[in-house]
Design an enzyme around this catalytic site. Structure first.
Site, short mmCIF file in Angstrom:
data_model
loop_
_atom_site.label_atom_id
_atom_site.label_comp_id
_atom_site.label_asym_id
_atom_site.label_seq_id
_atom_site.Cartn_x
_atom_site.Cartn_y
_atom_site.Cartn_z
N ASP A 118 -4.68 4.94 5.79
CA ASP A 118 -5.38 6.12 6.58
C ASP A 118 -6.31 5.49 7.57
O ASP A 118 -5.92 5.38 8.71
CB ASP A 118 -5.95 6.86 5.51
CG ASP A 118 -6.52 8.13 5.70
OD1 ASP A 118 -6.16 8.63 6.58
OD2 ASP A 118 -7.62 8.50 5.32
N GLU A 122 0.67 -1.19 -0.08
CA GLU A 122 0.02 0.23 -0.10
C GLU A 122 0.86 1.33 -0.16
O GLU A 122 1.79 1.22 0.70
CB GLU A 122 -0.79 0.13 1.14
CG GLU A 122 -2.31 -0.52 1.16
CD GLU A 122 -3.25 0.70 0.31
OE1 GLU A 122 -2.78 1.36 -0.42
OE2 GLU A 122 -4.32 0.29 0.80
N ASP A 123 0.29 2.38 -0.71
CA ASP A 123 1.11 3.70 -0.56
C ASP A 123 0.62 4.09 0.81
O ASP A 123 1.93 4.68 1.46
CB ASP A 123 0.41 4.60 -1.48
CG ASP A 123 -0.95 4.74 -1.91
OD1 ASP A 123 -1.74 3.94 -1.05
OD2 ASP A 123 -1.51 5.49 -2.47
P1 IMP Z 1 -8.06 3.90 4.03
O1 IMP Z 1 -7.02 3.34 4.88
O2 IMP Z 1 -9.02 2.82 3.75
O3 IMP Z 1 -8.82 5.13 4.59
O4 IMP Z 1 -7.68 4.31 2.59
C1 IMP Z 1 -6.21 4.33 2.19
C2 IMP Z 1 -6.21 4.75 0.81
O5 IMP Z 1 -6.75 6.31 0.93
C3 IMP Z 1 -4.80 5.07 0.40
O6 IMP Z 1 -4.79 3.94 -0.43
C4 IMP Z 1 -5.09 6.50 -0.63
O7 IMP Z 1 -5.61 5.76 -1.91
C5 IMP Z 1 -6.05 7.16 0.04
N1 IMP Z 1 -5.38 8.15 0.85
C6 IMP Z 1 -5.55 8.23 2.12
N2 IMP Z 1 -4.58 9.39 2.59
C7 IMP Z 1 -4.29 10.04 1.58
C8 IMP Z 1 -3.58 11.30 1.18
O8 IMP Z 1 -3.10 11.97 2.08
N3 IMP Z 1 -3.25 11.54 -0.11
C9 IMP Z 1 -3.96 10.87 -1.15
N4 IMP Z 1 -4.31 9.64 -1.03
C10 IMP Z 1 -4.67 9.17 0.47
MG MG Z 2 -4.96 4.16 -3.12
#
Ligand code: IMP
Ligand code: MG
Length: 194
Positions: A97, A93-94
């Site tokens: 969040d 994962e990048d």
């Molecule tokens: P979560 O952990 O399910 O909320 O989502 C993670 C995904 O939200 C990541 O893979 C990104 O695609 C996107 N994301 C979360 N924070 C950022 C950010 O600061 N910049 C760009 N994309 C983000």
């Molecule tokens: Mg993503």
């Protein structure tokens, strides 16, 4: 300098941390060929660099997900092309969040009888977590700012930057993006060096 974006992790820091992470991750897979599953599109730069920093053989696959609904439900838009049963899966994962995306992936891959499911993320936004998910390997802990670069996008753009930037003013990025782009991508060619 401007008041819209600020570099938070420069290209050299990213590069050296990814090299370290590659060694750390590879050590955990000395006796097996892991299946790296990258989450499109944000994981592409990280997947490319991390996998080449690993000194073990790996296989690669990709998935794409989209979020819908109030409860943060996640749908597979593109699924894996390989069977997962008995495989040692490493989700790449990048950024993590809220953790909702990762939680869905871990549950899905375990239900398909993967032997192990671990996660590596370049960036970890721990303060935004809604669900408690295990993160086995991480590059950097970051604050709750909106970030772009090295896979992370704003409206599909800026994924190809070699460094990570925080967006201080999202409205201004929209109205003055030409000016911001001159700083982010200048001087021409620099982005390719690190
Ligand atoms: P979560 O952990 O399910 O909320 O989502 C993670 C995904 O939200 C990541 O893979 C990104 O695609 C996107 N994301 C979360 N924070 C950022 C950010 O600061 N910049 C760009 N994309 C983000
Ligand atoms: Mg993503």
């Amino acid at each position: 300098m401007n008041d819209i974006v600020v570099e938070v992790i420069d290209g050299e820091e990213v590069r050296s941390r990814v090299l370290e992470l590659g060694k750390e991750v590879a050590a955990a897979y000395a006796d097996t060929t892991p299946l790296l599953i990258g989450v499109l599109s944000g994981s592409v730069p990280f997947m490319a660099d991390l996998s080449r920093a690993m000194d073990v053989d790996v296989e690669m696959d990709f998935i794409a997900l989209s979020r819908f609904g109030q409860g943060g439900q996640v749908r597979f838009v593109l699924d894996t092309s390989k069977p997962l049963d008995g495989r040692d899966v490493l989700i790449v994962e990048d950024i993590i969040d809220t953790g909702l995306t990762l939680q869905t992936m871990i549950r899905t891959f375990l239900a398909r009888e993967a032997r192990s499911v671990r996660t590596v993320t370049l960036l970890n936004k721990a303060s935004r977590r809604i669900v408690d998910v295990p993160v086995d390997f991480r590059g950097f802990d970051v604050g709750d700012e909106f970030l772009i670069g090295y896979g992370l996008d704003w409206r599909g753009r800026y994924r190809n930057l070699s460094s990570v930037w925080a967006v201080l003013d999202v409205d201004a990025l929209e109205s003055r993006h030409a000016e911001v782009d001159r700083e982010l991508f200048a001087p021409v060619g620099d982005n390719l060096r690190t």
